[in-house]
Design a protein around this motif. Structure first.
Motif, short mmCIF file in Angstrom:
data_model
loop_
_atom_site.label_atom_id
_atom_site.label_comp_id
_atom_site.label_asym_id
_atom_site.label_seq_id
_atom_site.Cartn_x
_atom_site.Cartn_y
_atom_site.Cartn_z
N GLN A 121 45.64 -6.28 76.99
CA GLN A 121 46.55 -5.13 76.96
C GLN A 121 47.98 -5.65 76.93
O GLN A 121 48.21 -6.83 77.15
N ASN A 122 48.94 -4.74 76.68
CA ASN A 122 50.36 -5.10 76.83
C ASN A 122 50.70 -5.23 78.30
O ASN A 122 50.11 -4.55 79.13
N PRO A 123 51.70 -6.06 78.63
CA PRO A 123 52.18 -6.06 80.01
C PRO A 123 52.82 -4.72 80.35
O PRO A 123 53.17 -3.94 79.47
N ILE A 124 52.96 -4.46 81.64
CA ILE A 124 53.25 -3.10 82.07
C ILE A 124 54.74 -2.76 82.06
O ILE A 124 55.11 -1.63 81.74
N PHE A 125 55.61 -3.73 82.38
CA PHE A 125 57.00 -3.35 82.68
C PHE A 125 57.77 -2.90 81.44
O PHE A 125 58.50 -1.92 81.48
N GLU A 126 57.60 -3.60 80.31
CA GLU A 126 58.27 -3.16 79.09
C GLU A 126 57.76 -1.79 78.66
O GLU A 126 58.53 -0.96 78.17
N GLN A 127 56.46 -1.55 78.82
CA GLN A 127 55.91 -0.25 78.43
C GLN A 127 56.55 0.87 79.24
O GLN A 127 56.97 1.89 78.70
N ALA A 128 56.61 0.66 80.57
CA ALA A 128 57.17 1.70 81.44
C ALA A 128 58.65 1.91 81.15
O ALA A 128 59.14 3.03 81.12
N ARG A 144 50.10 -10.07 82.31
CA ARG A 144 49.74 -10.64 80.99
C ARG A 144 50.52 -11.92 80.68
O ARG A 144 51.12 -12.07 79.62
N ILE A 145 50.45 -12.87 81.60
CA ILE A 145 50.97 -14.20 81.31
C ILE A 145 49.93 -15.24 81.69
O ILE A 145 49.44 -15.28 82.82
#
Lengths: 461, 461
Positions: B335-342, A311-312
């Motif tokens: 969607q939100n990016p994945i790494f912060e969510q995880a 998401r960039i």
């Protein structure tokens, strides 16, 4: 544990109330199997009751098997006690995915080839050095270091001379289009779009209340000869380096005509350069924005060259629009999160983006050749459209009717394809054309999928 | 290196053209000091020229000092050759920040106290186990594991019984309000807002073309007695657990009145629970959404309890709106990016969020006491408003005129404060009230800042 409300006026003793509410929490699933309970000390402090009260409630629950206690470890919720009750109706779930045996979906990079180890190393290196202030608000335009890297990379890969100060980080290309809509005040005004164009982007403009004016596309992109004065034209949305979905490159005379048209109508051009990284031959394509930086918002994304969950994306924004962009971004979603930005800057600094693209270009180019060869073998008369670029192929099947109903039958047979018609604004002009995404498929998968498609078409007649 | 375009029809030899263009790239700064050049093999392949041509161009540039070559290392760009030319005008930069000696800014958690090590460990643990498929599109609703954790946490901290299926991850609270605007179709319709309310949120609704209808606020939140039938009311935006900025808790009768009003007008309630984690005493506040889950969109964020650059918030969305929410999010920013969510899911699973909040609540509570004590010592007559919660204090200074001009003079003296008037829709009703953010300040910093404020006020008379 604010889920608990104890009533001191009630006849029921506090430990009884606490016991009952904790039991409900376990059976309703709000306290989950295996979850650690607060200590009696913590919970008694939170609730303002004696530690004894909590201890007795815990003991009852342990005795009945709702909680498990073990020497020297926190008390935990036992397994398998959740009762299903969804009195408020079944949750609205996403539709179950049909079993796809052969997926020709478009816009899917091959994630198996992504160097996850190198990426995680870049993420670790960049995050470990991030000072406390970077955990605060770091600004709506995006991380300086990342914008510097993107400026250098745009020059290396596209010959685009954009300064880091003019680059605005976004949460991907779709998000950049949304911001462009607001910055340009497109709501209620007309936007010219290629027809066919990406149906998702089309919907983005529709959600922003734009009036859509379609302009037909041929093998050389948008037919600028057919531009004419629709009322109140505020913008033109184009994919000049590799038209989505048909794959043409906007020709030089049409580029000139488009810029002239925008100037005459005092309209902006939104240039979406969504996958120009993957070109398998031919001269490099120079972005439109180079010809008129004051009239073009140039949009790109790393979803295809790296991975979608990153998401960039970014936009090169004309200077007179920049202040408004910053303010609007702040009230839209404030800024991108920090860790992906820092990791990408580090990944680019170490030239790992360049080598990944280099590797994938070779790999995708080979897969494209495999697909073309397989199509030739199975479908003699089918003709590939567009330039040798990207992650999908648009194919013309003479005499066939390829519409939503075809795609549905095809998917029911386990083959996921997209008709060009699915991306058309005015329907009925591309009824024999199919999109075949190949980027995410291994050569053997491509061959098997084409054979399956051939077999399906034979049976479907 | 697509920045280079060689013209084979030109009289100038290719190596000369290449030399000139590379030199320009160095002096314009597009090739940066210290940057590694492509190898002659790579660049010759990219440009479709002989390796000799590239080698000779490189040699000329090395001879003239533009490039540096060292045995066994890549050729690099030399230092200090960039010429400044900004023919297209000076970039529009963000305003330079005034020297702030004492910052009472609101909404700033103390980032120095954030357990960065634990967070980075959670990020490492969660990202190393992330399979390739998580690098692709993972859905507009957000990571399952994170929504499960949030559901459990909402129950533990607020007694809110929300299922993971009803929770939608967003890029923060502001972003959730934007999505709510679109899902509820608020554009062009009326929304009731507390007055004063957060000026940023107010602007978000204005950017979405909402008609703003202010409702006055007192010590117990929105004065629901003064709700009346503005035309076409679509929604009410409230901060019932801790009114921003005045700090009141919406009283029980007003909660009932608000829900009745929403039902009668067929309007939705947007409940922003922006910092209810930090309460320093008193009974827990149950969210409005518990009273009517079909009529309330409940919004929260981790910007304050963790850190702003995280960009993760959430909304509990009524089921009839969920399908639309998913579709709109997809066309908004996917969607939100994945790494912060995880990482956040892992941080919550390990109960590190709970212990961080516990620690900060104690710390912020103590700072609040220090601020109150310092105010008492320096300003006998000043009165703190609102409930004991949050990261800032609203203070009434009897007889003083506290407006934008006061704040400007105060900032010029190096003290950053916000008048309540800055957050007012109808101006002139809170002209003696000041907001003092204390969460990010150490006790000594608080005392020094209050003394400085006292001194400034004495001189400013």
């Amino acid at each position: 544990m604010l889920g608990i409300t104890l009533n001191r006026q009630s006849a029921a003793p506090l430990k009884r109330q606490l016991y009952a509410q904790l039991k409900d929490a376990v059976t309703s699933g709000m306290l989950k199997s295996g979850e650690a309970m607060l200590s009696t000390r913590e919970l008694s402090r939170d609730l303002g009751v004696s530690r004894n009260t909590v201890g007795e409630a815990y003991d009852m629950l342990i005795a009945e098997g709702y909680l498990l206690s073990r020497q020297g470890a926190p008390t935990r919720v036992a397994e398998g006690l959740r009762l299903e009750d969804r009195a408020s109706g079944a949750p609205v779930k996403a539709r179950p995915v049909q079993a796809v045996k052969f997926s020709f979906r478009t816009g899917r990079p091959d994630l198996r080839q992504f160097p996850r180890k190198l990426w995680l190393q870049a993420m670790r290196r960049s995050s470990e050095n991030l000072a406390a202030e970077y955990y605060g608000y770091t600004g709506p335009q995006g991380l300086d270091a990342l914008r510097e890297e993107i400026a250098g990379w745009l020059f290396r890969t596209r010959g685009l001379n954009a300064a880091a100060e003019d680059i605005f980080i976004t949460a991907g290309a779709t998000h950049a289009l949304n911001l462009a809509c607001v910055v340009l005040g497109l709501s209620g005004r007309s936007i010219l779009m290629e027809d066919p164009c990406h149906s998702g982007m089309l919907q983005t403009f529709r959600d922003r209340s734009c009036r859509i004016v379609p302009v037909p596309v041929d093998g050389h992109g948008m037919q600028t000869e057919r531009l004419d004065g629709a009322p109140d034209i505020a913008a033109v949305y184009v994919t000049p380096s590799h038209q989505f979905p048909l794959g043409g490159i906007l020709s030089a005379p049409r580029r000139a005509a488009l810029i002239r048209f925008a100037r005459e109508n005092d309209a902006y051009i939104i240039e979406d350069d969504y996958d120009s990284e993957f070109r398998y031959g031919g001269a490099p394509v120079s972005p439109l924005v180079a010809a008129d930086p004051l009239r073009v918002i140039y949009v790109g994304t790393f979803s295809k060259v790296l991975f979608p969950a990153l998401r960039i994306g970014y936009a090169v924004v004309p200077r007179p629009l920049q202040k408004r962009w910053r303010v609007l971004r702040t009230h839209d979603d404030v800024q991108n999160p920090i860790f992906e930005q820092a990791a990408l800057a580090e990944f680019m600094r170490a030239r790992q983006l360049d080598s990944h693209i280099r590797k994938m270009r070779k790999l995708y180019g080979a897969r494209r050749a495999v697909l073309l060869e397989a199509l030739r073998a199975s479908f003699g008369g089918a003709a590939a459209l567009g330039d040798a670029a990207g992650l999908h192929l648009a194919v013309h099947f003479p005499g066939m009717i390829i519409d939503e109903s075809f795609a549905k039958r095809c998917r029911a047979a386990g083959i996921d394809v997209t008709p060009v018609e699915a991306h058309c604004i005015d329907k009925g002009r591309h009824g024999s054309e199919l999109l075949l995404g190949y980027g995410h498929l291994e050569p053997d998968e491509i061959r098997a999928a084409v054979l399956a498609l051939r077999e399906f078409m034979d049976l479907d007649k």
